[in-house]
Write a protein that holds these residues in place. Structure first.
Motif, PDB file in Angstrom:
ATOM      1  N   GLU A 161      44.332  59.492  46.360  1.00  0.00           N
ATOM      2  CA  GLU A 161      43.536  59.454  45.067  1.00  0.00           C
ATOM      3  C   GLU A 161      43.450  58.241  44.457  1.00  0.00           C
ATOM      4  OE1 GLU A 161      41.810  62.434  44.332  1.00  0.00           O
ATOM      5  OE2 GLU A 161      42.847  63.305  46.181  1.00  0.00           O
ATOM      6  N   ALA A 162      44.139  57.250  44.788  1.00  0.00           N
ATOM      7  CA  ALA A 162      43.995  56.016  44.189  1.00  0.00           C
ATOM      8  C   ALA A 162      42.683  55.135  44.814  1.00  0.00           C
ATOM      9  CB  ALA A 162      45.329  55.152  44.508  1.00  0.00           C
ATOM     10  N   THR A 163      42.381  54.080  43.951  1.00  0.00           N
ATOM     11  CA  THR A 163      41.572  53.210  44.351  1.00  0.00           C
ATOM     12  C   THR A 163      42.277  51.814  44.972  1.00  0.00           C
ATOM     13  OG1 THR A 163      39.835  53.562  42.687  1.00  0.00           O
ATOM     14  CG2 THR A 163      39.863  51.227  43.385  1.00  0.00           C
ATOM     15  N   ILE A 164      41.962  51.748  46.199  1.00  0.00           N
ATOM     16  CA  ILE A 164      43.048  50.926  46.847  1.00  0.00           C
ATOM     17  C   ILE A 164      42.107  49.727  47.502  1.00  0.00           C
ATOM     18  CG2 ILE A 164      44.195  50.446  48.895  1.00  0.00           C
ATOM     19  CD1 ILE A 164      44.943  53.131  48.756  1.00  0.00           C
ATOM     20  N   GLU A 165      42.543  48.536  47.169  1.00  0.00           N
ATOM     21  CA  GLU A 165      42.060  47.223  47.455  1.00  0.00           C
ATOM     22  C   GLU A 165      42.961  46.325  48.305  1.00  0.00           C
ATOM     23  OE1 GLU A 165      40.263  43.117  45.344  1.00  0.00           O
ATOM     24  OE2 GLU A 165      40.531  45.175  44.075  1.00  0.00           O
ATOM     25  N   GLY A 166      42.301  45.572  49.533  1.00  0.00           N
ATOM     26  CA  GLY A 166      43.143  44.756  50.261  1.00  0.00           C
ATOM     27  C   GLY A 166      42.271  43.368  50.420  1.00  0.00           C
ATOM     28  N   PHE A 167      42.859  42.257  50.068  1.00  0.00           N
ATOM     29  CA  PHE A 167      42.567  40.809  50.214  1.00  0.00           C
ATOM     30  C   PHE A 167      43.311  40.027  51.056  1.00  0.00           C
ATOM     31  CE2 PHE A 167      44.844  40.386  46.443  1.00  0.00           C
ATOM     32  CZ  PHE A 167      45.381  39.062  46.311  1.00  0.00           C
ATOM     33  N   ASP A 168      42.639  39.178  51.828  1.00  0.00           N
ATOM     34  CA  ASP A 168      43.414  38.057  52.601  1.00  0.00           C
ATOM     35  C   ASP A 168      42.722  36.917  52.773  1.00  0.00           C
ATOM     36  OD1 ASP A 168      45.735  38.713  55.071  1.00  0.00           O
ATOM     37  OD2 ASP A 168      44.444  36.846  55.461  1.00  0.00           O
ATOM     38  N   SER A 169      43.141  35.660  52.834  1.00  0.00           N
ATOM     39  CA  SER A 169      42.559  34.443  52.921  1.00  0.00           C
ATOM     40  C   SER A 169      41.855  34.339  54.307  1.00  0.00           C
ATOM     41  CB  SER A 169      43.524  33.307  52.713  1.00  0.00           C
ATOM     42  OG  SER A 169      44.641  33.386  53.973  1.00  0.00           O
ATOM     43  N   SER A 170      42.062  35.220  55.175  1.00  0.00           N
ATOM     44  CA  SER A 170      41.450  34.881  56.743  1.00  0.00           C
ATOM     45  C   SER A 170      40.165  35.656  56.764  1.00  0.00           C
ATOM     46  CB  SER A 170      42.371  35.204  57.616  1.00  0.00           C
ATOM     47  OG  SER A 170      41.882  35.240  58.849  1.00  0.00           O
ATOM     48  N   PRO A 171      39.058  35.128  56.867  1.00  0.00           N
ATOM     49  CA  PRO A 171      37.948  35.751  57.182  1.00  0.00           C
ATOM     50  C   PRO A 171      38.030  36.604  58.597  1.00  0.00           C
ATOM     51  CG  PRO A 171      37.343  33.429  56.408  1.00  0.00           C
ATOM     52  CD  PRO A 171      38.918  33.538  56.756  1.00  0.00           C
ATOM     53  N   ASP A 199      42.223  34.146  48.164  1.00  0.00           N
ATOM     54  CA  ASP A 199      43.321  33.362  48.214  1.00  0.00           C
ATOM     55  C   ASP A 199      44.478  34.086  47.201  1.00  0.00           C
ATOM     56  OD1 ASP A 199      45.425  30.991  47.298  1.00  0.00           O
ATOM     57  OD2 ASP A 199      44.511  30.307  49.137  1.00  0.00           O
ATOM     58  N   VAL A 200      45.749  34.071  47.996  1.00  0.00           N
ATOM     59  CA  VAL A 200      46.723  34.965  47.133  1.00  0.00           C
ATOM     60  C   VAL A 200      46.895  34.016  46.021  1.00  0.00           C
ATOM     61  CG1 VAL A 200      49.359  35.346  47.112  1.00  0.00           C
ATOM     62  CG2 VAL A 200      47.871  35.923  48.982  1.00  0.00           C
ATOM     63  N   ALA A 201      46.927  32.724  45.704  1.00  0.00           N
ATOM     64  CA  ALA A 201      47.379  32.067  44.709  1.00  0.00           C
ATOM     65  C   ALA A 201      46.165  32.233  43.618  1.00  0.00           C
ATOM     66  CB  ALA A 201      47.631  30.493  45.041  1.00  0.00           C
ATOM     67  N   MET A 202      45.050  32.461  44.022  1.00  0.00           N
ATOM     68  CA  MET A 202      43.822  32.265  43.054  1.00  0.00           C
ATOM     69  C   MET A 202      43.302  33.634  42.618  1.00  0.00           C
ATOM     70  SD  MET A 202      43.568  29.142  42.714  1.00  0.00           S
ATOM     71  CE  MET A 202      42.077  28.812  41.699  1.00  0.00           C
ATOM     72  N   HIS A 208      54.656  30.426  44.834  1.00  0.00           N
ATOM     73  CA  HIS A 208      54.604  32.045  44.757  1.00  0.00           C
ATOM     74  C   HIS A 208      55.528  32.504  43.679  1.00  0.00           C
ATOM     75  CE1 HIS A 208      58.336  31.449  47.186  1.00  0.00           C
ATOM     76  NE2 HIS A 208      58.891  32.410  46.800  1.00  0.00           N
ATOM     77  N   ARG A 209      56.384  31.849  42.996  1.00  0.00           N
ATOM     78  CA  ARG A 209      57.147  32.345  41.870  1.00  0.00           C
ATOM     79  C   ARG A 209      56.104  32.585  40.843  1.00  0.00           C
ATOM     80  NH1 ARG A 209      59.851  29.360  45.257  1.00  0.00           N
ATOM     81  NH2 ARG A 209      61.994  29.982  45.878  1.00  0.00           N
ATOM     82  N   ASP A 210      55.035  31.550  40.555  1.00  0.00           N
ATOM     83  CA  ASP A 210      54.263  31.640  39.514  1.00  0.00           C
ATOM     84  C   ASP A 210      53.323  32.769  39.746  1.00  0.00           C
ATOM     85  OD1 ASP A 210      55.216  29.135  38.170  1.00  0.00           O
ATOM     86  OD2 ASP A 210      53.760  27.965  39.215  1.00  0.00           O
ATOM     87  N   VAL A 211      52.949  32.882  40.926  1.00  0.00           N
ATOM     88  CA  VAL A 211      52.014  34.338  41.402  1.00  0.00           C
ATOM     89  C   VAL A 211      52.657  35.486  40.957  1.00  0.00           C
ATOM     90  CG1 VAL A 211      51.003  35.363  43.362  1.00  0.00           C
ATOM     91  CG2 VAL A 211      50.957  32.894  43.204  1.00  0.00           C
ATOM     92  N   LEU A 212      54.183  35.661  41.301  1.00  0.00           N
ATOM     93  CA  LEU A 212      54.980  36.770  41.004  1.00  0.00           C
ATOM     94  C   LEU A 212      54.900  37.177  39.416  1.00  0.00           C
ATOM     95  CD1 LEU A 212      57.801  36.565  43.368  1.00  0.00           C
ATOM     96  CD2 LEU A 212      56.098  38.184  43.686  1.00  0.00           C
TER      97      LEU A 212
END
Length: 256
Positions: A57-67, A86-89, A111-115
């Motif tokens: 029932e959830a809205t699910i989104e996936g993203f990756d930096s690789s086209p 991009d994960v960082a952006m 990645h610590r800032d990302v977390l």
């Protein structure tokens, strides 16, 4: 990254071995009926589909930096939305109930800032779960670093050294609990049984070697892999049943 270094075909060769940590990671997420679920660094999307199976029932989104990975993900028959980012952006457009990151954050120096940002953007009671390799001192990585700094390759690759880009489990627990969440961390060393003539070389060709190979032309790529095959075969000798390949991974799950 300016070039797409990820090869979905090479990466998918060991899909079963790579899926085990993902399944074990999400099994520790206690969300019951989340509204918005994100897979950060979703790769080719097959594992993101598992999130849809668990929370239909959830809205699910996936993203990756690789086209290339996202192109493959968009061919799946699923209502999940896939995007190149991009994960960082990347920034969510609303509070997240669950965010999953499987074997991605080791590529993100900050990645610590990302977390911290992800935790701030969780809905109350929301869940963050991530897994990173913890094997940067393993013989495979030592062999790669030594070859990069060798006389034959130092001119091209001598400046390439990542060291250990991830923290230990206690560091992440301290960081996330100090931020007011409830965090749990653990580690597992899988012993994968690989098959083929140069199975460890094949494995790292889809992961650790990709940024290195991206710096080389096709002939140099071939020669570098030839030079690496011997040290890897010596470090991971084949048995009658295959080639055992220990691989340590670090898992963290936190609830806001």
């Amino acid at each position: 990254m300016s070039r797409d270094i990820w090869d979905p075909v090479t990466y998918a060769v060991y899909a079963d071995e790579r899926s085990r940590p993902f399944i074990e990671l999400i099994s520790r997420v206690g969300a019951v009926a989340p509204d918005y679920v994100v897979d950060a660094g979703c790769g080719s999307g097959e594992l993101t589909v598992e999130l849809g199976n668990r929370w239909p029932e959830a809205t699910i989104e996936g993203f990756d930096s690789s086209p290339a990975m996202i192109t493959k993900a968009r061919k799946l028959e699923t209502p999940i939305r896939f995007a190149v980012a991009d994960v960082a952006m990347w920034r969510p457009d609303r509070p997240m109930d669950v965010i999953i990151s499987n074997a991605v954050l080791q590529w993100v120096p900050e990645h610590r800032d990302v977390l911290e940002h992800w935790m701030e953007n969780l809905a109350p009671g929301g869940w963050l779960a991530f897994q990173v390799p913890g094997n940067f001192d393993a013989p495979s990585h030592v062999a790669i670093r030594e070859l990069c700094s060798s006389r034959a390759w130092s001119d091209k690759l001598g400046g390439f050294t990542r060291g250990n880009p991830v923290g230990e489990p206690l560091e992440y627990v301290d960081m996330l609990n100090d931020g007011g969440s409830q965090a749990d961390a653990w580690e597992t060393t899988y012993v994968h049984i690989l098959h083929g003539e140069n199975p460890v070389l094949d494995w790292v060709s889809g992961t650790a070697l990709r940024p290195i190979l991206d710096r080389l032309d096709p002939d140099e790529q071939r020669r570098f892999k030839q030079d690496l095959a011997g040290p890897l075969a010596e470090a991971y000798p084949a048995r009658s049943y295959g080639t055992p390949f220990p691989f340590r991974r670090i898992f963290v799950v936190a609830q806001r």
